[in-house]
Design an enzyme around this catalytic site. Structure first.
Site, PDB file in Angstrom:
ATOM      1  N   SER A   1       0.811  -1.220   0.000  1.00 55.97           N
ATOM      2  CA  SER A   1       0.000   0.000   0.000  1.00 55.97           C
ATOM      3  C   SER A   1       0.842   1.267   0.000  1.00 55.97           C
ATOM      4  O   SER A   1       0.383   2.303  -0.458  1.00 55.97           O
ATOM      5  CB  SER A   1      -0.940   0.013   1.208  1.00 55.97           C
ATOM      6  OG  SER A   1      -0.200  -0.041   2.399  1.00 55.97           O
TER       7      SER A   1
ATOM      8  N   ASP B   1      -2.947   8.808   7.647  1.00 54.42           N
ATOM      9  CA  ASP B   1      -4.126   8.029   8.029  1.00 54.42           C
ATOM     10  C   ASP B   1      -3.872   7.046   9.177  1.00 54.42           C
ATOM     11  O   ASP B   1      -4.668   6.145   9.392  1.00 54.42           O
ATOM     12  CB  ASP B   1      -4.676   7.267   6.806  1.00 54.42           C
ATOM     13  CG  ASP B   1      -3.634   6.337   6.193  1.00 54.42           C
ATOM     14  OD1 ASP B   1      -2.549   6.169   6.795  1.00 54.42           O
ATOM     15  OD2 ASP B   1      -3.900   5.760   5.128  1.00 54.42           O
TER      16      ASP B   1
ATOM     17  N   HIS C   1       0.167   5.548   6.859  1.00 53.36           N
ATOM     18  CA  HIS C   1       0.888   6.022   5.683  1.00 53.36           C
ATOM     19  C   HIS C   1       1.215   7.511   5.806  1.00 53.36           C
ATOM     20  O   HIS C   1       0.388   8.279   6.308  1.00 53.36           O
ATOM     21  CB  HIS C   1       0.038   5.795   4.435  1.00 53.36           C
ATOM     22  CG  HIS C   1      -0.422   4.376   4.277  1.00 53.36           C
ATOM     23  ND1 HIS C   1      -1.654   3.936   4.711  1.00 53.36           N
ATOM     24  CD2 HIS C   1       0.195   3.301   3.761  1.00 53.36           C
ATOM     25  CE1 HIS C   1      -1.784   2.643   4.440  1.00 53.36           C
ATOM     26  NE2 HIS C   1      -0.670   2.222   3.884  1.00 53.36           N
TER      27      HIS C   1
END
Ligand SMILES: *[C@@H]1O[C@H](CO)[C@@H](O)[C@H](O)[C@H]1NC(C)=O
Ligand SMILES: *[C@@H]1O[C@H](CO)[C@@H](O)[C@H](O)[C@H]1NC(C)=O
Ligand SMILES: *[C@@H]1O[C@H](CO)[C@@H](O)[C@H](O)[C@H]1NC(C)=O
Length: 391
Positions: free
Chosen positions: A54, A363, A366
């Site tokens: 991610s 978040d 990240h």
């Protein structure tokens, strides 16, 4: 929910599943300083190819999930305020804007890398195989440890290389042509490992010390992957380590209550989780050095996420950040502003902090675009990449 299902944390279980898979990769930065070198570099590299999780995601998970509306909706990165700073809308990246691989591609004079799974895109100048949930180990390994349903495990490192190999003929034709083409391409391989540890720590309930026992295997899988790329013709390969797990709001929120004061370092990070990350990174760095000795015509660059982000935690003001642990897009307030049931993009967390550029973490896991930009810049020009990409 699958993520925390098994051994612990029942109060967290509700909607945490998807989030934890995301955790692994961060990246970023530097259009400004990059522009000085971009003219020179533009002619140097044909293309850029990226692999990871991610942290380097630029859209694959949304392509793969697009057939299932529920799955797509659960992907919080498809909701505002993701993308608010740069794209002006969610772009299937886990940040308010660009991620490290975006900044690096732009600095090399290349377009933002299209996700390799998207249809009808031109991949001649690059492709990004990275996908949310990506692991170094095959999913079968985690199944053998008792993890059943592979939610979002769409792309281990091994599978990502398969996707890349399927793409190659359309890029450069013959084997010989491709060797030449790939020798003039930039590769970013990873970071891999973040999700391998997330599964162990958050889903299987392993302690960091228990997870360390699997580190040699995770590093081995990563090194084997790099060797496969070299066999295909890759010459320039950036190999990022992983982020300081013990400084991330998600881990701090999960484990702070069961920790005592002596479990934290003087800056507020959880020591044992950072020790695991450091152990992984130092082993990776060492193996990368060995690989460089073995393949003398390659240029393998170790990119150090950990030291740089840890520096940002130690001296946030130097980087323009306020509280380095406070999630920009989160809920719940307090030191971490992270609530697993109201993560960024979910109904309880639909707005970002006033100034995302003054935050390190977007978040809970990240980094913000601002942090990503600084990270990319330090990989391109030093000092957090050995050797620097633009050297
Ligand atoms: C869509 O995804 C959801 C959530 O992962 C899953 O429960 C459901 O079975 C999927 N539906 C189909 C048709 O695959
Ligand atoms: C590392 O990989 C090699 C082959 O790729 C294998 O022979 C070896 O057993 C692996 N070591 C570990 C610790 O997994
Ligand atoms: C993953 O699976 C493939 C195919 O079965 C195998 O060749 C590869 O060695 C596996 N990788 C790891 C890290 O176990």
């Amino acid at each position: 929910m699958r993520f925390l299902r098994s051994s612990f944390c029942s109060p967290l279980v509700a909607s945490s599943s998807s989030f934890l898979l995301l955790v692994a990769v961060i990246g970023s930065c530097s259009t400004v300083s990059a522009s000085t070198s971009s003219n020179l570099q533009a002619t140097k590299y044909n293309a850029m190819f990226s692999f990871g999780d991610s942290v380097a995601e630029t859209g694959n998970i949304c392509v793969v999930s697009s057939r299932n509306a529920t799955e797509l909706d659960v992907l919080t990165c498809t909701h505002p305020p993701y993308g608010t700073t740069y794209f002006g809308r969610p772009s299937c990246r886990w940040s308010d804007g660009r991620v490290v691989v975006d900044f690096i591609a732009q600095s090399l004079g290349l377009p933002l890398l299209p996700p390799s799974k998207s249809k009808g895109k031109d991949f001649h100048r690059g492709a990004n195989m990275a996908i949310t949930g990506g692991t170094a180990m095959n999913f079968s390994f985690y199944q053998s440890l008792g993890i059943e349903d592979p939610v979002w495990n769409h792309g281990s490192l091994y599978m990502q290389i398969q996707w890349f190999m399927e793409l190659i003929p359309s890029l450069c034709g013959t084997k010989q042509n491709c060797k030449e083409f790939l020798a003039k391409s930039m590769f970013q391989f990873g970071g891999f490992g973040g999700n391998d540890y997330n599964i162990q720590l958050l889903e299987l309930g392993f302690t960091p010390e228990q997870a360390m026992k699997n580190t040699p295997m995770i590093i081995n899988a990563t090194i084997n992957g790099i060797e496969r790329l070299i066999a295909l013709g890759a010459v320039h390969i950036v190999v990022p380590g992983i982020l300081p797990t013990g400084c991330l709001p998600l881990f701090l929120t999960f484990f702070a209550s069961s920790s005592s004061e002596s479990d934290f370092d003087q800056y507020g990070c959880l020591k044992s989780y950072n020790r695991l990350t450091e152990y992984h990174n130092s082993m990776l760095r060492k193996q990368v050095q060995i690989l460089q000795g073995k393949y003398r015509s390659t240029r393998i660059m170790y990119a150090d996420y950990y030291s740089q982000v840890y520096k940002m935690v130690q001296q946030p003001r130097k980087f323009g950040f306020s509280n380095p642990f406070e999630t920009c897009c989160g809920a719940g307030g307090g030191k971490y502003n992270f609530d697993v049931g109201a993560r960024c993009g979910m109904p309880g967390a639909t707005t970002a902090c006033r100034d995302p550029s003054a935050r390190l973490i977007w978040d809970g896991v990240h980094p913000t675009e601002a942090a990503n930009k600084m990270i990319a810049d330090a990989w391109l020009n030093g000092p957090y990449c050995t050797p620097p990409i633009l050297s």
